[in-house]
Write a protein that holds these residues in place. Sequence first.
Motif, PDB file in Angstrom:
ATOM      1  N   LEU A   1      -7.656  -5.101   3.496  1.00 37.66           N
ATOM      2  CA  LEU A   1      -6.300  -5.248   2.996  1.00 37.66           C
ATOM      3  C   LEU A   1      -5.652  -3.875   2.984  1.00 37.66           C
TER       4      LEU A   1
ATOM      5  N   ASN B   1      -3.045  -1.660   1.625  1.00 38.04           N
ATOM      6  CA  ASN B   1      -2.294  -1.748   0.373  1.00 38.04           C
ATOM      7  C   ASN B   1      -1.717  -0.358   0.090  1.00 38.04           C
ATOM      8  N   ILE B   2      -0.879   0.084   1.025  1.00 38.83           N
ATOM      9  CA  ILE B   2      -0.331   1.435   0.947  1.00 38.83           C
ATOM     10  C   ILE B   2       0.923   1.431   0.076  1.00 38.83           C
ATOM     11  N   GLY B   3       1.013   2.409  -0.777  1.00 40.93           N
ATOM     12  CA  GLY B   3       2.210   2.439  -1.615  1.00 40.93           C
ATOM     13  C   GLY B   3       2.171   3.648  -2.516  1.00 40.93           C
TER      14      GLY B   3
ATOM     15  N   LYS C   1     -14.632  -3.882  -2.791  1.00 44.88           N
ATOM     16  CA  LYS C   1     -14.613  -2.428  -2.992  1.00 44.88           C
ATOM     17  C   LYS C   1     -13.192  -1.893  -2.762  1.00 44.88           C
TER      18      LYS C   1
ATOM     19  N   ALA D   1     -11.009   1.424  -1.526  1.00 47.25           N
ATOM     20  CA  ALA D   1     -11.069   2.667  -0.774  1.00 47.25           C
ATOM     21  C   ALA D   1      -9.715   3.346  -0.854  1.00 47.25           C
TER      22      ALA D   1
ATOM     23  N   SER E   1      -4.672  12.383   2.497  1.00 44.12           N
ATOM     24  CA  SER E   1      -4.571  13.218   3.692  1.00 44.12           C
ATOM     25  C   SER E   1      -4.318  14.672   3.292  1.00 44.12           C
TER      26      SER E   1
ATOM     27  N   LEU F   1     -12.162  -5.315   1.672  1.00 43.29           N
ATOM     28  CA  LEU F   1     -11.912  -3.929   1.293  1.00 43.29           C
ATOM     29  C   LEU F   1     -10.431  -3.760   0.995  1.00 43.29           C
ATOM     30  N   ASN F   2     -10.148  -3.170  -0.141  1.00 44.38           N
ATOM     31  CA  ASN F   2      -8.769  -2.855  -0.505  1.00 44.38           C
ATOM     32  C   ASN F   2      -8.545  -1.384  -0.178  1.00 44.38           C
ATOM     33  N   LEU F   3      -7.735  -1.127   0.809  1.00 46.47           N
ATOM     34  CA  LEU F   3      -7.536   0.236   1.286  1.00 46.47           C
ATOM     35  C   LEU F   3      -6.173   0.737   0.822  1.00 46.47           C
ATOM     36  N   MET F   4      -6.203   1.755  -0.014  1.00 50.69           N
ATOM     37  CA  MET F   4      -4.968   2.247  -0.615  1.00 50.69           C
ATOM     38  C   MET F   4      -4.727   3.692  -0.204  1.00 50.69           C
ATOM     39  N   SER F   5      -3.459   4.049  -0.220  1.00 48.27           N
ATOM     40  CA  SER F   5      -3.102   5.458  -0.017  1.00 48.27           C
ATOM     41  C   SER F   5      -1.601   5.594  -0.177  1.00 48.27           C
ATOM     42  N   SER F   6      -1.145   6.828  -0.178  1.00 52.23           N
ATOM     43  CA  SER F   6       0.308   7.062  -0.103  1.00 52.23           C
ATOM     44  C   SER F   6       0.730   6.855   1.341  1.00 52.23           C
ATOM     45  N   PRO F   7       2.013   6.558   1.544  1.00 52.49           N
ATOM     46  CA  PRO F   7       2.500   6.457   2.927  1.00 52.49           C
ATOM     47  C   PRO F   7       2.267   7.780   3.656  1.00 52.49           C
ATOM     48  N   GLY F   8       1.894   7.673   4.909  1.00 57.40           N
ATOM     49  CA  GLY F   8       1.784   8.883   5.718  1.00 57.40           C
ATOM     50  C   GLY F   8       0.408   9.484   5.800  1.00 57.40           C
ATOM     51  N   SER F   9      -0.583   8.822   5.254  1.00 56.28           N
ATOM     52  CA  SER F   9      -1.929   9.404   5.271  1.00 56.28           C
ATOM     53  C   SER F   9      -2.673   9.093   6.567  1.00 56.28           C
ATOM     54  N   GLY F  10      -2.116   8.167   7.354  1.00 56.82           N
ATOM     55  CA  GLY F  10      -2.774   7.810   8.605  1.00 56.82           C
ATOM     56  C   GLY F  10      -2.234   8.650   9.751  1.00 56.82           C
ATOM     57  N   ILE F  11      -2.346   8.106  10.953  1.00 58.63           N
ATOM     58  CA  ILE F  11      -1.728   8.814  12.078  1.00 58.63           C
ATOM     59  C   ILE F  11      -0.629   7.940  12.639  1.00 58.63           C
ATOM     60  N   SER F  12       0.353   8.585  13.218  1.00 59.52           N
ATOM     61  CA  SER F  12       1.457   7.788  13.752  1.00 59.52           C
ATOM     62  C   SER F  12       1.087   7.292  15.149  1.00 59.52           C
TER      63      SER F  12
END
Lengths: 679, 50
Positions: A54, A56-58, A72, A74, A78, B36-47
């Motif tokens: 999922l 779930n960026i925000g 889990k 994650a 960056s 899996l719940n994958l979280m982050s701020s916008p922009g942490s990946g690659i464009s």
Amino acid sequence: MEADIDSDVDAATIENTGVKVIQLHTGGMCHLDAGMTRQGLRNLGVEDVDLAILENIGNLVCPAEFDTGAVKNAMILSVPEGHDKPLKYPLMFSICDVLLINKIDVMSVFDFDLEKCKEYVWRLNPHMKIIPICAKTGEGIQEWADWLREQTRAWIKKKKGKRTMKKRLLALLLAAMLVFSFAAVNASAFADSGEPTVLVYGSGDYTRINPAMDEHGEINVLIFNGLTTHNGSNEIIPCLAKSWDYDEASCTYTFHLAEGVKWHDGEPFTAEDVKFTIEAIMDPENGSENAPNYEDVVEIKVIDDLTVAFVLAEPNYAFLEYMSIGMLPKHLLDGQDMQTSDYFRAPVGTGPYKFAEWDVGQAITLIKNEDYFLGAPSIDTIIFKIVTDDNAKALQLQSGELNLSQVTPKDAQIFEGAEGFTVYDMTTSDYRGILYNFWNPYWQENADLIPAISFAIDKEAILNAVVLGKGVVAYGPLQRNVYNYEDVEHYDYNPDKAQELLAAAGCEKDADGYWCRNGERIAFTINATPGDQVRADMAQVAAQQLQAIGLDVNANVPAEGIDWGGQKCCIIGWGSPFDADDHTYKVFGTDKGANYSGYSNALVDQYLTEARQTNDPAERAAAYAKFQTELANTPAYTFFCYIDAIYVADSNIHGISTDTVLGHHGVGIFWNVCDWTID
Amino acid sequence: MSEFKIIEVKQSVLENNDRDAEMLRSELHACHTFLLNLMSSPGSGISVSA
């Protein structure tokens, strides 16, 4: 599952990798919750999916607060965001299991201090797995993939049973992150073969296993035997005693014991063990709940190793019933404290299962007794897994951690018609109601108000609201017994009559509409046992109904347990499926072992004694009719309802008897455990 | 008083979600799916150029 406020850019990116993907639009919401996640999974379809991801960026606040139901969590941090981010968003870093630090190829440009970052994270969350990666160069990706594969395998492997493990490993992947190359998980790696059969039962907690001192205990019947036992119709049949004689003139029962019975430690079972066990129960020093069942016994004679005689002072026609109590080994308990001996945490019996291990607060493990004198059972291991919360039992049945458990009728709905589960709706003799504590001076002064309280309670509404109608409305303690007497006051719901009775007793309403007596509000709390959702709900509904007629009554679940001596009232439950003497004489008789209400009524005492002293069915019926009439007129309890015991079992368990009436707390389901099998 | 009530509402929403989340985890366990719940701020990946 790509969750975004809008757009499908990320989903399109994932789709190009060949992975199944759906786009979720959160419609402006800053986070996903479990309900939204479930909808997404349903739309995605997970029947062929081992691993779902999922995205779930925000912001780093709301998603941390809302559990999505994921196995889990994650997080990706960056490098340009800075190594101090854990200090700014501590909750997020606390709830995650793994942290990916991305863009490590530009670390020097941003003065990112990896060691400092790790230190901040581990200070918040010492268990966090940290994997530095670079999505652009592929550095660290293998470690991340290994972690995911390992976690996925561990989760899937936990599932019990023999279903073959599906499906190819499918990653549903999020944006930008990258392309994983996973090896397909070999289904046969997890399939079990020829392993011992294990049944995990969702049990209440035990502090000890002591059939002599304690009335309840589902586990007792697995470890111990009585001289008598019950068949599926709850009739008395031989067990450790293969036969018996009764001499009416001398009120003497002589039991002839089965030959060749051994305790689990190999010692022979003899008449001395029988004498020892019953004398231990009768000894007032030991304070057994079961003592009132044997108070007529004047002498126990060991005639030889396999013959024992009980001389009674008065006839007691419930006596064979009480000889179903579990026998204890004299050679291990002689001279020990019958309440506190370590034996009661490592018991040795004669029964179909041997005690193996006690993981305190977690589980009690039993293994089958290959030498059981009535023939070894089929199931190899039975684990009483301690699950004290009703809701947790349902969840653990679903997850496969439990194979059999009693559940509340509400939770049972989940399993109706569900594949792999069988729901057993069992009739019981188990009633619920309000116990008034007459040790508390309040009820010594206000006992005359109890009928009014009983009229103010809508029992049918409680039955329907709390247990979805699974049971019947109650008016007395013997409704499942052949000696039930219907022609007593039922206290059918009648709030007008309740208020008339209050007024007639001299009570008046105050300015706020509450009934008062002698200038004081009639106020009390109905307590309910912690962990028992049915009792908590009943207390709540009853309190609301009493509030509705102007009685200042609240419900409470005291975390520390019920203060039996000090409280005013609580939700009580009793009821025996066996002889009518069981759960009446000791429950309502003055100063008897299970009379927790402190109820004392000379007529009740007299009628209960008459009933146990005659073997003539008409005389017993007459005595029990008088008892029930007197108890209804001078109530100790407000009876609510008899509740069915709903058991849910994995469908591969066979042999559970569906038509046996179970006892208090639904105890008794294991009565024929030797006949159970697991496919 | 009103502030206290607001807190209560928020707690109950979270509690329901917690229970719902537990339920979902059980369902996932039963159907052999790891989420899996994958979280982050916008922009942490690659464009990725569209």
